[in-house]
Design a protein around this motif. Structure first.
Motif, PDB file in Angstrom:
ATOM      1  N   ILE A 754      87.118 -16.012  -8.853  1.00  0.00           N
ATOM      2  CA  ILE A 754      85.945 -17.439  -9.330  1.00  0.00           C
ATOM      3  C   ILE A 754      86.302 -18.125  -7.954  1.00  0.00           C
ATOM      4  CG2 ILE A 754      85.976 -19.671 -10.541  1.00  0.00           C
ATOM      5  CD1 ILE A 754      87.753 -17.821 -13.022  1.00  0.00           C
ATOM      6  N   GLY A 758      83.102 -19.867  -5.878  1.00  0.00           N
ATOM      7  CA  GLY A 758      82.613 -20.929  -5.522  1.00  0.00           C
ATOM      8  C   GLY A 758      82.953 -21.679  -4.251  1.00  0.00           C
ATOM      9  N   LYS A 761      79.361 -20.778  -3.108  1.00  0.00           N
ATOM     10  CA  LYS A 761      78.415 -22.138  -3.417  1.00  0.00           C
ATOM     11  C   LYS A 761      78.583 -23.297  -3.156  1.00  0.00           C
ATOM     12  CE  LYS A 761      77.902 -23.633  -8.143  1.00  0.00           C
ATOM     13  NZ  LYS A 761      77.092 -23.374  -9.030  1.00  0.00           N
ATOM     14  N   ARG A 765      74.957 -24.275   1.069  1.00  0.00           N
ATOM     15  CA  ARG A 765      73.861 -25.425   1.416  1.00  0.00           C
ATOM     16  C   ARG A 765      74.644 -26.127   1.799  1.00  0.00           C
ATOM     17  NH1 ARG A 765      71.673 -27.673  -4.470  1.00  0.00           N
ATOM     18  NH2 ARG A 765      70.057 -26.237  -4.663  1.00  0.00           N
TER      19      ARG A 765
ATOM     20  N   LYS B  26      70.770 -10.999  -9.472  1.00  0.00           N
ATOM     21  CA  LYS B  26      69.898 -11.810  -9.227  1.00  0.00           C
ATOM     22  C   LYS B  26      68.709 -12.288  -9.861  1.00  0.00           C
ATOM     23  CE  LYS B  26      71.269  -9.950  -5.353  1.00  0.00           C
ATOM     24  NZ  LYS B  26      72.419 -10.549  -4.970  1.00  0.00           N
ATOM     25  N   GLY B 105      70.044 -24.608  -9.094  1.00  0.00           N
ATOM     26  CA  GLY B 105      70.681 -25.716  -7.823  1.00  0.00           C
ATOM     27  C   GLY B 105      71.522 -25.340  -7.511  1.00  0.00           C
ATOM     28  N   GLY B 106      72.219 -23.584  -8.010  1.00  0.00           N
ATOM     29  CA  GLY B 106      73.337 -23.047  -7.209  1.00  0.00           C
ATOM     30  C   GLY B 106      73.439 -21.752  -7.985  1.00  0.00           C
ATOM     31  N   ALA B 107      73.620 -21.093  -6.857  1.00  0.00           N
ATOM     32  CA  ALA B 107      74.290 -19.761  -7.531  1.00  0.00           C
ATOM     33  C   ALA B 107      75.770 -20.202  -8.387  1.00  0.00           C
ATOM     34  CB  ALA B 107      74.932 -18.722  -6.409  1.00  0.00           C
ATOM     35  N   TYR B 108      75.216 -18.798  -9.058  1.00  0.00           N
ATOM     36  CA  TYR B 108      76.776 -18.339 -10.228  1.00  0.00           C
ATOM     37  C   TYR B 108      76.941 -19.648 -11.510  1.00  0.00           C
ATOM     38  CZ  TYR B 108      78.064 -15.036  -6.049  1.00  0.00           C
ATOM     39  OH  TYR B 108      77.608 -14.262  -5.159  1.00  0.00           O
ATOM     40  N   PHE B 109      75.885 -20.054 -11.297  1.00  0.00           N
ATOM     41  CA  PHE B 109      76.499 -20.638 -12.627  1.00  0.00           C
ATOM     42  C   PHE B 109      77.035 -20.526 -14.005  1.00  0.00           C
ATOM     43  CE2 PHE B 109      75.575 -23.250 -16.292  1.00  0.00           C
ATOM     44  CZ  PHE B 109      75.501 -24.760 -16.359  1.00  0.00           C
ATOM     45  N   LEU B 112      80.318 -18.614 -13.417  1.00  0.00           N
ATOM     46  CA  LEU B 112      81.260 -19.515 -13.956  1.00  0.00           C
ATOM     47  C   LEU B 112      81.764 -19.966 -14.843  1.00  0.00           C
ATOM     48  CD1 LEU B 112      80.033 -21.544 -10.198  1.00  0.00           C
ATOM     49  CD2 LEU B 112      82.925 -19.585 -10.843  1.00  0.00           C
ATOM     50  N   ALA B 145      84.069 -25.427  -9.390  1.00  0.00           N
ATOM     51  CA  ALA B 145      83.028 -24.494  -8.516  1.00  0.00           C
ATOM     52  C   ALA B 145      82.159 -25.003  -9.001  1.00  0.00           C
ATOM     53  CB  ALA B 145      82.739 -23.177  -9.143  1.00  0.00           C
ATOM     54  N   ILE B 148      81.170 -28.654  -8.490  1.00  0.00           N
ATOM     55  CA  ILE B 148      79.598 -28.789  -7.369  1.00  0.00           C
ATOM     56  C   ILE B 148      78.370 -28.126  -6.545  1.00  0.00           C
ATOM     57  CG2 ILE B 148      81.659 -29.109  -5.107  1.00  0.00           C
ATOM     58  CD1 ILE B 148      80.901 -25.692  -4.756  1.00  0.00           C
ATOM     59  N   HIS B 149      78.521 -28.170  -8.902  1.00  0.00           N
ATOM     60  CA  HIS B 149      77.229 -26.998  -9.090  1.00  0.00           C
ATOM     61  C   HIS B 149      75.604 -28.081  -8.714  1.00  0.00           C
ATOM     62  CE1 HIS B 149      74.062 -24.513 -10.894  1.00  0.00           C
ATOM     63  NE2 HIS B 149      74.066 -25.539 -11.446  1.00  0.00           N
ATOM     64  N   ALA B 150      74.942 -27.702  -8.040  1.00  0.00           N
ATOM     65  CA  ALA B 150      73.310 -28.745  -7.579  1.00  0.00           C
ATOM     66  C   ALA B 150      74.114 -29.756  -7.012  1.00  0.00           C
ATOM     67  CB  ALA B 150      73.114 -29.332  -9.232  1.00  0.00           C
ATOM     68  N   GLY B 151      74.925 -30.082  -5.769  1.00  0.00           N
ATOM     69  CA  GLY B 151      75.162 -30.281  -4.336  1.00  0.00           C
ATOM     70  C   GLY B 151      74.495 -31.944  -4.771  1.00  0.00           C
ATOM     71  N   GLY B 152      74.948 -32.534  -3.803  1.00  0.00           N
ATOM     72  CA  GLY B 152      74.976 -34.061  -3.292  1.00  0.00           C
ATOM     73  C   GLY B 152      76.753 -34.387  -2.407  1.00  0.00           C
TER      74      GLY B 152
ATOM     75  N   PHE C  85      89.682 -22.565  -1.359  1.00  0.00           N
ATOM     76  CA  PHE C  85      88.831 -23.497  -2.051  1.00  0.00           C
ATOM     77  C   PHE C  85      88.296 -24.768  -1.540  1.00  0.00           C
ATOM     78  CE2 PHE C  85      86.090 -25.768  -4.608  1.00  0.00           C
ATOM     79  CZ  PHE C  85      85.677 -25.532  -4.695  1.00  0.00           C
ATOM     80  N   ARG C  92      82.678 -28.587   3.605  1.00  0.00           N
ATOM     81  CA  ARG C  92      81.516 -29.332   3.016  1.00  0.00           C
ATOM     82  C   ARG C  92      81.641 -30.934   3.138  1.00  0.00           C
ATOM     83  NH1 ARG C  92      77.541 -27.273  -0.546  1.00  0.00           N
ATOM     84  NH2 ARG C  92      76.509 -28.788  -1.130  1.00  0.00           N
ATOM     85  N   ASP C  96      79.005 -33.358   4.258  1.00  0.00           N
ATOM     86  CA  ASP C  96      77.766 -33.983   3.426  1.00  0.00           C
ATOM     87  C   ASP C  96      78.007 -35.512   3.690  1.00  0.00           C
ATOM     88  OD1 ASP C  96      77.117 -32.076   2.337  1.00  0.00           O
ATOM     89  OD2 ASP C  96      77.619 -32.517   0.277  1.00  0.00           O
TER      90      ASP C  96
END
Ligand code: NA
Ligand code: NA
Lengths: 932, 503, 121, 160, 89, 124
Positions: A754, A758, A761, A765, B26, B105-109, B112, B145, B148-152, C85, C92, C96
């Motif tokens: 995981i 993570g 991920k 970006r 994929k 908006g991000g991989a592996y949702f 995870l 993990a 942080i999905h979809a970032g920002g 991590f 990151r 950001d």
């Protein structure tokens, strides 16, 4: 009456009807909506006879015993009275609203809310269980919120509704507390049990708390001083709502509550003091304020407050007759106030204004309505032949019998008369100021009589005013008696409902009130001038202000505590840990225990010195990041050596390999982070942190020492005994990892997998700042792939893989295993990345690290699932020894498949992290041409 | 079905792992199908498990065939299976929401998400304290993990705080475990419960420090003051399905507190009996207080939801502090209620934010909604549930907690706080609701995104649970009562789980 | 020996915690790494120290407690995953938020003069 | 091809037996297995390197280097503990004439391991090896000895 | 005899390690520190092997082997960092 | 254990230890980074070989069979030590670390750093 359980739910079913029928005509909708309440009313009335005979219907089914909640209803006199008011006036309001609401208003939604509210009210009055009573009580708050805020696009409606909800909601919470204590004191949440335990309750120590809390509920709901201010502001609701909520229902719920618990709580000094004083204050204040309202509905609202105060006052007096008077006034007030609100609504509807400064001389335009309004306000003023007169007479009578205030008891009748004077004055104003008093001023519409059927509800109610006023015994005699008896939980005392009791003191009071009121109205201009001296304060603004200041204070507290400083958060967390552990450690008398210690040798001292110095150096130089990394590596090395020394070779191996991967990772990160850390901690902060760190360090060190010097009996002999026979391996640590506690390892590799996902991920970006020089501005070397490193790395790879295979295969019996093997393989591959770069590798190997992780976890899991086929639990291992000619005896074990899963996951995870991290830069970074 | 009790762990694990492999890896469409099917399986198997446990009693699953206390055992009792069912139901609902598009908006949702569920279920089911640590880490790393999905920017910042705090927490956890192993010599919780009773003197003192360290760790997860600071920002910044799933995260901490301080350090722990109580009392009450203050101060719906989570944590901690069967029963009921209701609100907040243009979910006037009735209705439901007003489940939970106090001193502290907390929620919700739904200007925003069918279904499922919890409150509270009495009975929660050990 | 060992564990803990309380993500990560060393040594010591008694059957005359060793192994791996991590997250955050402070914004610096160049070369 | 890298296969085979201290049949099977699979696995990860043309010379070279390492180490040890003032360190540019990276690497490594010299750098065009000498008496002599003693055999071994 | 030798040798290695640490702390350049660390790895290998002899155990070989393999990797990575910043490019 | 084996072991151990110590001593004693590089690359490599030989003999005796595993460590060290030295030298050159005053051909350093050909090739 078997239907009692579902009877209250009939209207609830009805909430859907208006929503469904709203698309038909408004009339259809109204009639369909009215059907179920009408049926309910009919069913209830059909039992009225029995109740008048003194019967009481009760029905209950268990619901949630854990909280004392059961579905329990009772239909007795009081409930009957209120049910009739709720349903009867409700039906009239449905009819009235059909005409009142404009085409833009969603009549379906309106009726739905109204019916919901009706259901809630009905539930309150029919409840036979304390918790259920509260249940419906809160429902009335909620549904009244919806009704008051029906025109939610208006700020007034929103604010008014919020205020009502907040005040009544707060009261509801107090009520809940009160009811719970009451129920716990009595030991039952059944209403009947409570009513039967009056003396017991009043003797109990909890009594004052119970009374205060329950009265808080009642007073807030019934708009008693000082909680009265929400009611006028609830006038932002459509007038049918006001007519309903503030005559017969919502505000009466509080009164109902006091009446309901009358036998259990009333008739004590405390009760008297609180209730009468509150009632009196409310009665006078409401009446006084009502006079000065320019808004028609505002006048009625404050008059409502006043009348509620009157009823409260009556309920507080504690005599049976006062209770009867209270019940009677409940009926009368409901009737005349509903009609007055509806009349006010008609005026508003047909003239476009509620402002009495604009409304003048409407008699000419709507004489019929005016007549109705005049009758109703006469009743409100307590004019003889009206129902209001009768109950007011009873009220005056009761005030005269009061002696509880001792020598000041004369004040009560005097103040009551004063209130009566004001009541007459504001009633007068309602009539004179609106229907006479010159010509209308700037009305938006030319007033005219309302549609025929809009008047019907008013007509009915006004007729009732007269009928009850003239034939009280016939009209409400039985009902009043039954309701009063139910209120008292015993036979009501005898009383007379005659219109004429002869010339007596109460009559005099009435006369004084009427004449005084007229005089007062006549001279109102002086009073208005007097009143105008006081600064006006809008309770709405005050209330909003208070709420807002609470919110902003809360905001400041939160901003102060949650200041987004991680350092503070960590400090608190660790601080708590330190306090907790240190405080309990104080009880540890002797740090050292009985277990003999290992003698100290120079080697260990050297190790300790190296460890300590490098740890301290890491701290001292943490702002010089590369240096800190190097000293950190030393610490890691010494820790590994310590593991080796204290008989944990597997740990040493793991620590070593993890250490290297971690260092590589940190170096990778270092490139994108500032090279140096500025010095920014204040000396105070440093001292603070140092103290905490030393405290925890000391505590942990002490505990560690204390533990190590005490003997311990563990379950571990089981592992050494069963490792070979049960797990098929001689390396017990490894057998624990892949067999005894293989489940931990499965979780552990999942964590690793995981983490890799993570991190992927995070990386995918990332937009990074890439320094083109080092921290001191020196450009990087141009030699991307030093030749020696490149060549040697290539030669090392096969060797490393072989070592990895060696470590993997022997793990079960000797130090090693899938995890370490995986790390070695990863490090070997990373070494290629370091030596050759991503682009070089990309064209040469095509490993999908993600698939490696997925298949690693899958293999490990499936190897555990295999045992199901043999009827064993998950992860049950299997091993056996085989003999092949030429090769000899060898062992095969399911644990090896599990370990293979571990290996794959480790390689996949580490590589997914590191290779992708490395890849980050390659596309953007200009590639220098290699010289060749 | 002897393996039933491990299904809630294995199903998400396998589904998660498979989604990393071709042909699923994929293709988001097939992952969605996979997730829905997986969580549905999970839901069904958890329900069957609960049903079986209810009929035939606790199930002990000895992993690898190694009997307790030597191997790791899963304990599926009424408490754990209830919470597993809760998790599964939540997972199913949330995944329905996520497949509406929030999983992009991000991989592996999806993998995870599955791993996170695995971690949570594992933490609920395990009977081994080190294994509990492992599952804590599984659910934590997955939550990092997912966060942080979809970032920002906000997400990154909030996640950084969350991660570092939890890393500190994990270190403390291991210190605590080390102490407990170093004094008790065992890891199986039932075995620990038995051995703790025999500790005396200095060894007991040492064990106490370990136990208190664990309290800090669980308190951190449960957002107990002064370790709650991370929660509002973290939850508010998380993407909607993640925040909704997080509604159960604090409950893992609470659950652990109940498990450890009722079974191990409970009534029968000899010198160490009820050691957590003196600490839990003030901290629980202060947590309710600070949560309620946060509720009042909330500027947006997500922050409000997050603060409500803190309040509910405080209430649950108060139950733990009361330390009685009734309180535990109340806590179990309340946990189910508050998890589902706050998850629903998180999702709802997202649906609303998407229709309000720049105003998002902040309490300021804005453009009107595309679906005002639907959202309004849902909002009302979740508001009522969370404020604790009838007819929704909040009031049952609240009343149960109030009823669980045992002395007038407890009553004097707990009641006002809980009731004032409700009032704070009521005030805030009424302000929020009137502003969100009625203070409008302009017309519907062009970029407004109407809620999709699956999303509506998801929220409906979560919110529907609330009336159902009331309607069948009798049976449910009876169940929680039994579950609680199991937990408080050392005979069944410890001795009965160890072959050959008798008191 | 136990005393020295315990001293080292305590010292590592203290060092780790002090660094964890710093404001820059890199220092925090280093601190957490130090702390995890301390944790691992501590957990290991919960099985008591023994010399020459590795738990490989037939290789030693007496055996130390294998269980804490297995636990530490798991803890090391998990710690590695977590540290990894955290490190990447720190990167990151720098990307950001533009700086490497754990709070995402730099505290007001009264005087830049304190920012002396360390000169590590 | 079964053995894409015969030298490596041999090395792996030997190392496996060496690691396991065993020449049992089982280990020989495993050794063969790894000698085949590992080169096959890593074959993609390699640049082309010249083949060893003269294995015997290679062995002789290895033995010679070993002897030099021994003597060099003693020499250096003496230099280190001797008076530092007498040390005359210096950089030297050694012209080299080897085509293959492997050869250059071998030469550089040998130089580092033997008499007081450390290979510091190889020029971009790979025609110069820069060496740091701990005690530089005679520059030409050093260059000559490196070229003759080490470069020549390496060139011969790889035939370049 | 062996025991005494081991003690002497251990003392030598300990001194060597302390000297390494000294250089590591003193620097003055990062290159020096890396060199010191690298040397430390070698001394650690020696120490482990010595310990294996002392304990008459075969269990320490792998640790020594691993240090030999991995120590180099971290040295190389550190140097690469100093040279290029980016170690995997 | 036969005496001769013990003696051999002791001698190789001692030799190894001495060289290890010298290697580390050189690290302290030598005045610049370029000179210090020599000391671990050579002395320590030899030192470790001594210990490895001792270990090899000892383990062979312990297991009762010929144990040559330790050769692998030697192999690794021999392969990697020059590269490590090379890399460290590169960093020192890259950061233009001044050598000892009397170092010969100092002017070459910038050339070496940039991996150019020497300006005036030595008089060969
Ligand atoms: Na007028
Ligand atoms: Na890169």
């Amino acid at each position: 009456m078997s239907s009692l359980i579902w009877l209250p739910f009939l209207p609830l079913l009805g909430t859907l009807i208006p929503l469904l029928t709203a698309r038909f005509s408004r009339t259809t909708c109204a009639f369909m909506t009215a059907a179920l309440p009408a049926l309910t009313l009919f069913l209830i009335l059909s039992n009225a006879g029995d109740i008048f005979q003194g019967e009481r219907f009760q029905a209950a089914i268990p619901w949630i015993p854990a909280i004392g909640l059961e579905l329990a209803f009772r239909l007795d006199g009081l409930a009957l009275l209120f049910s009739i008011l709720i349903l009867g006036i409700g039906l009239l309001v449905i009819l009235y609203a059909r005409y009142y609401l404009s085409a833009q208003d969603s009549i379906g939604k309106f009726y739905a809310y109204l019916i919901l509210f009706m259901f809630a009210m009905l539930g309150v009055v029919l409840s036979d269980n304390l918790i259920q009573l509260w249940f419906f009580w809160e429902l009335t708050s909620i549904s009244s919120f919806l009704l008051i805020s029906f025109w939610g696009h208006k700020a007034d409606a929103r604010k008014g509704a919020r205020m009502a909800l907040t005040i009544t909601g707060a009261g509801g919470l107090a009520l809940l507390a009160g009811l719970l204590i009451l129920g716990n004191t009595v030991g039952s949440f059944s209403l009947q049990d409570i009513l039967d335990s009056g003396p017991f309750i009043k003797d109990s120590a909890n009594y004052p708390v119970i009374v205060v809390l329950i009265l808080l509920g009642a007073f807030t709901k019934s708009a008693q001083f000082p909680f009265h201010f929400w009611l006028p502001n609830a006038m932002a609701a459509p007038t049918p709502v006001s007519a309903y909520l503030h005559s017969a229902t919502m505000v009466k719920a509080g009164i109902f509550l006091m009446a309901r618990f009358y036998p259990a709580l009333a008739d004590t000094d405390l009760w008297f003091l609180i209730v009468t004083l509150t009632g009196l204050a409310t009665f006078l204040m409401g009446a006084y304020i009502a006079l000065f309202q320019h808004d028609l509905k505002g006048l009625l609202a404050n008059s409502t407050i006043s009348h509620l105060g009157l009823i409260t006052l009556l309920l507080g007096m504690g005599t049976d007759l006062a209770a009867v008077a209270a019940v009677f006034h409940i009926i009368n007030h409901a009737i005349f106030k509903a009609s007055l609100f509806m009349a006010a609504g008609i005026i508003d509807h047909e003239s476009g204004s509620r402002d009495m400064r604009q409304l003048n001389g409407l008699w000419k335009y709507m004489p019929y309505t005016a007549t109705l309004a005049m009758v109703a306000s006469a009743s409100m003023a307590g004019v003889p032949l009206m129902n209001g007169f009768l109950s007011k007479e009873m009220f005056f009578t009761e005030t005269l019998h009061q002696a509880s205030l001792g020598s000041l008891s004369w004040l009560i009748p005097v103040l009551a008369t004063l209130g009566g004077i004001f009541a007459v004055a504001y009633s007068m104003r309602f009539i004179h100021d609106v229907f006479f008093n010159g010509e209308p001023i700037n009305l938006p519409k030319t007033p005219h009589e309302p549609p025929r059927y809009m008047r019907v509800p008013v007509e009915i109610l006004v007729a009732l005013c007269l009928l009850v006023g003239i034939f009280p015994g016939f009209m409400v005699g039985d009902l009043l008696f039954a309701a009063a008896s139910a209120t008292l939980n015993t036979q009501a005392p005898s009383y007379s409902l005659a219109i004429w009791h002869g010339f007596n003191f109460p009559l005099l009071m009435s006369v004084i009130a009427i004449i005084g009121g007229l005089v007062m109205y006549q001279n109102r201009s002086h009073l208005f001038k007097f009143q105008a001296q006081f600064p006006k304060s809008d309770p709405k603004l005050v209330f909003e202000g208070v709420i807002q200041s609470i919110a902003s204070k809360a905001g400041r507290i939160i901003a102060f505590t949650e200041n987004s400083s991680l350092q503070r958060y960590i400090f608190f967390t660790l601080g708590l840990a330190a306090v907790m552990t240190a405080s309990s450690l104080l009880k540890l008398n002797a740090t050292a225990g009985q277990r003999p210690e290992i003698p100290v040798d120079a080697l260990s001292i050297t190790g300790a010195v190296l460890l300590s110095i490098s740890a301290l150096a890491t701290v001292l130089w943490h702002r010089r990041r590369v240096v800190a990394l190097i000293t950190l590596s030393v610490v890691g090395l010494i820790v590994s050596l310590a593991f080796a020394q204290f008989s944990a070779p597997d740990l040493a191996l793991t620590q070593l390999s993890v250490e290297v991967v971690t260092v590589i990772l940190l170096i990778l990160a270092l490139f994108f982070l500032p090279q140096k850390t500025p010095k920014e901690s204040s000396p105070r902060r440093v001292v603070r942190d140092l103290s905490l760190a030393s405290l925890i360090g000391g505590v942990i060190g002490t505990i560690c020492y204390a533990l190590m010097t005490r003997p311990l009996d563990t379950i571990s002999t089981f592992f050494t005994e069963n490792s070979k026979t049960g797990g098929g391996g001689t390396n017990v640590v490894n057998v624990i990892l892949v067999d005894f506690r293989g489940f931990d390892t499965l979780g552990e590799i999942t964590v690793l997998g995981i983490a890799a996902l993570g991190i992927y991920k995070l990386i995918s970006r990332m937009r990074l700042f890439m320094p083109s020089t080092d921290g001191n501005g020196l450009a990087w070397s141009e030699d991307r792939h030093p030749i020696l490193l490149a060549v040697i790395s290539q030669s090392l790879l096969p060797l490393a893989l072989l070592v990895s295979a060696y470590i993997f295969l022997r793990g079960h019996n000797m130090p090693g295993g899938g995890f370490i093997a995986g790390l070695i393989t990863s490090v070997a591959i990373i070494q290629q990345y370091v030596a050759h770069g991503v682009d070089w590798i990309k064209t040469r190997i095509k490993l999908d690290y993600q698939i490696m992780i997925g298949s690693g976890i899958s293999i490990a899991t499936l190897s555990g699932l295999g045992s199901w086929a043999f009827g064993h639990t998950f992860l049950s291992s299997w091993f056996d020894y085989f003999y092949l000619p030429l090769i000899g005896k060898f062992e095969l074990a399911s644990a090896m498949i599990f370990d293979l899963g571990v290996f794959l996951t480790v390689v996949g995870a580490t590589m997914l992290i590191l290779a992708n991290l490395g890849q980050l830069t390659t596309s953007e970074r200009p590639i220098q041409k290699e010289h060749d | 079905m002897q393996h039933l009790s491990i299904f809630p762990i294995l199903i998400p694990l396998l589904f998660g792992a498979i989604m990393l492999l071709p042909p699923f890896s994929k293709d988001i469409a097939s992952q969605r199908v996979c997730s829905v099917v997986g969580t549905l399986f999970l839901l069904v198997s958890s329900a069957v498990l609960l049903f079986e446990i209810n009929i035939s009693g606790v199930q002990v699953y000895a992993l690898g065939g190694w009997q307790a206390p030597f191997g790791i055992s899963l304990i599926a009792d009424k408490v754990s299976s209830l919470l597993v069912l809760l998790t599964s139901f939540l997972a199913f609902s949330v995944i329905l929401y996520a497949i509406g598009g929030k999983d992009k908006g991000g991989a592996y949702f999806h993998p995870l998400f599955m791993f996170q569920i695995m971690g949570i279920n594992g933490a609920f089911l395990t009977g081994d304290i080190f294994n509990l640590f492992v599952f804590f880490e599984v659910l934590l790393i997955a939550s990092y993990a997912l966060l942080i999905h979809a970032g920002g920017k906000q997400k990154t910042q909030a996640t950084l705080h969350y991660v570092i705090l939890n890393l500190v927490g994990s270190s403390l956890f291991l210190f605590g475990l080390g102490i407990l192993y170093g004094t008790l010599g065992t890891l199986n919780m039932a075995d620990m419960a038995i051995k703790v009773g025999q500790l005396e003197g200095e060894t007991a003192t040492l064990a106490k420090t370990g136990a208190l360290l664990l309290l800090v760790v669980f308190g951190l997860k449960a957002a107990m003051l002064p370790m709650h600071f991370w929660l509002p920002k973290t939850y508010a910044s998380a993407s909607a399905p993640v925040a909704a799933l997080f509604a159960i995260m604090t409950k893992v901490g609470i659950y652990s507190i109940f498990r450890v301080y009722t079974v191990i350090f409970g009534e029968n722990a000899g010198e160490l009996a009820n050691i957590a109580t003196p600490w839990l009392w003030p901290l629980a009450l202060l947590t309710i207080a600070i949560g309620s203050i946060g509720v009042l101060a909330s500027p947006s719906l997500k922050v409000l939801s997050a603060n409500l989570v803190i309040v509910s944590s405080g209430s649950l901690l108060a139950c733990a502090a009361i330390n009685s069967e009734a309180a535990t029963s109340a806590a179990l009921y309340y946990m189910v209620h508050s998890t589902l209701a706050s998850a629903g609100l998180f999702l709802l907040a997202d649906m609303m934010a998407r229709q309000r243009g720049k105003a998002e979910d902040r309490f300021v006037h804005s453009r009107p909604f595309v679906q005002p009735r639907l959202l309004g209705f849902a909002f009302a439901i979740s508001a009522l549930a969370l404020v604790g007003m009838p007819p929704l489940s909040g009031f049952v939970g609240k009343v149960m907690i109030l009823q669980a106090t045992q002395s007038s001193l407890q009553t004097m502290w707990v009641w006002p706080l809980i009731l004032l907390g409700s009032l704070a929620a009521l005030i805030t919700f009424s302000r929020a609701g009137t502003t969100l739904f009625w203070r409008h200007n302009g017309s519907v925003a062009a970029e407004a995104e109407p809620a999709k069918k699956t999303e509506i279904m998801s929220v409906a499922l979560l919110l529907l649970a609330s009336p159902i919890l009331v309607l069948f409150g009798g049976d449910i509270t009876e169940f929680t009562q039994e579950a609680a009495s199991y937990l408080h009975d050392i005979q069944s929660s410890a001795y009965a789980l160890l072959p050959g050990v008798t008191p | 020996m136990e005393g020295i060992y315990a001293f080292c564990v305590g010292l590592l803990t203290a060092c780790g915690i002090f660094l964890t309380l710093r404001g820059r993500s890199f220092s925090v990560v280093i601190g957490l790494t130090l702390l995890s060393y301390a944790v691992n040594l501590f957990l290991f010591a919960s099985g008591r120290l023994k010399l020459n008694s590795a738990v490989v059957l037939g290789q030693s005359e007496q055996y130390s407690d294998p269980l804490p060793q297995a636990l530490v192994l798991t803890a090391i791996v998990i710690g590695f995953a977590m540290t990894a991590f955290a490190v990447i997250l720190a990167m990151r955050a720098r990307a950001d938020l533009g700086n490497d402070h754990v709070d995402g914004n730099l505290p007001a610096q009264p005087n830049e003069a304190s920012n002396r160049s360390g000169g590590n070369q | 091809m079964l053995f894409p890298m015969p030298f490596h296969s041999l090395l792996l085979f030997t190392v496996w037996l060496l690691l396991n201290n065993s020449i049992s049949a089982g280990h020989i099977v495993l050794a063969v297995f790894f000698a085949i699979t590992i080169p096959w696995l890593v074959s993609g990860m390699r640049d082309e390197h010249p083949k060893i043309l003269k294995p015997w010379l290679a062995i002789r070279y290895v033995l010679m280097v070993m002897k030099d390492i021994l003597t060099a180490n003693v020499e250096v040890a003496l230099l280190i503990i001797g008076p530092i003032k007498k040390l005359n360190p210096g950089f030297v540019a050694v012209p080299i004439n080897i085509d293959s990276d492997l050869g250059i690497t071998l030469l550089a490594s040998t130089v580092s391991l033997t008499p007081g010299t450390v290979s510091a750098e190889v020029s971009k065009d790979k025609s110069w090896l820069y060496v740091h000498a701990l005690h530089l008496d005679n520059e030409e002599e050093l260059i000559l000895s490196i070229k003759q003693r080490y470069e020549m055999p390496i060139k011969e071994i790889f035939g370049c | 005899m062996l025991n005494i030798t081991i003690i002497i040798v251990a003392a030598f290695i300990c001194i060597a390690l302390i000297l390494n640490l000294w250089r590591l702390l003193k620097g003055p350049t990062t290159s020096d520190r890396i060199l010191a660390l690298d040397t430390m790895y070698i001394n650690a290998i020696a120490l482990i092997l010595l310990y294996g002899i002392h304990a008459s155990s075969v269990l320490y070989f792998e640790a020594a082997l691993l240090i030999a393999m991995l120590g180099f990797v971290s040295t190389a990575a550190l140097c690469k960092y100093l040279l290029r910043g980016d170690i995997i490019e | 254990m036969p005496l001769y084996l013990e003696i051999i072991i002791c001698i190789s151990l001692l030799i190894g230890a001495v060289f290890l110590l010298i290697g580390s001593y050189g690290l302290i004693r030598l005045p610049d980074i370029y000179m210090r590089l020599h000391s671990p690359t050579k002395a320590s490599t030899l030192g470790i070989t001594g210990v490895l030989v001792a270990s090899m003999i000892f383990q062979s005796h312990l297991k009762g069979s010929f144990s040559v595993q330790e050769l692998l460590i030697t192999l690794f060290l021999l392969i990697t030590a020059p590269v490590a030295a090379n890399m460290i030298a590169k960093t020192a050159l890259h950061y233009r670390k001044k050598p000892l005053e009397r170092t010969q051909n100092q002017e070459l350093m910038e050339t070496i750093r940039d991996r150019e050909e020497p300006q005036k090739p030595s008089e060969s």
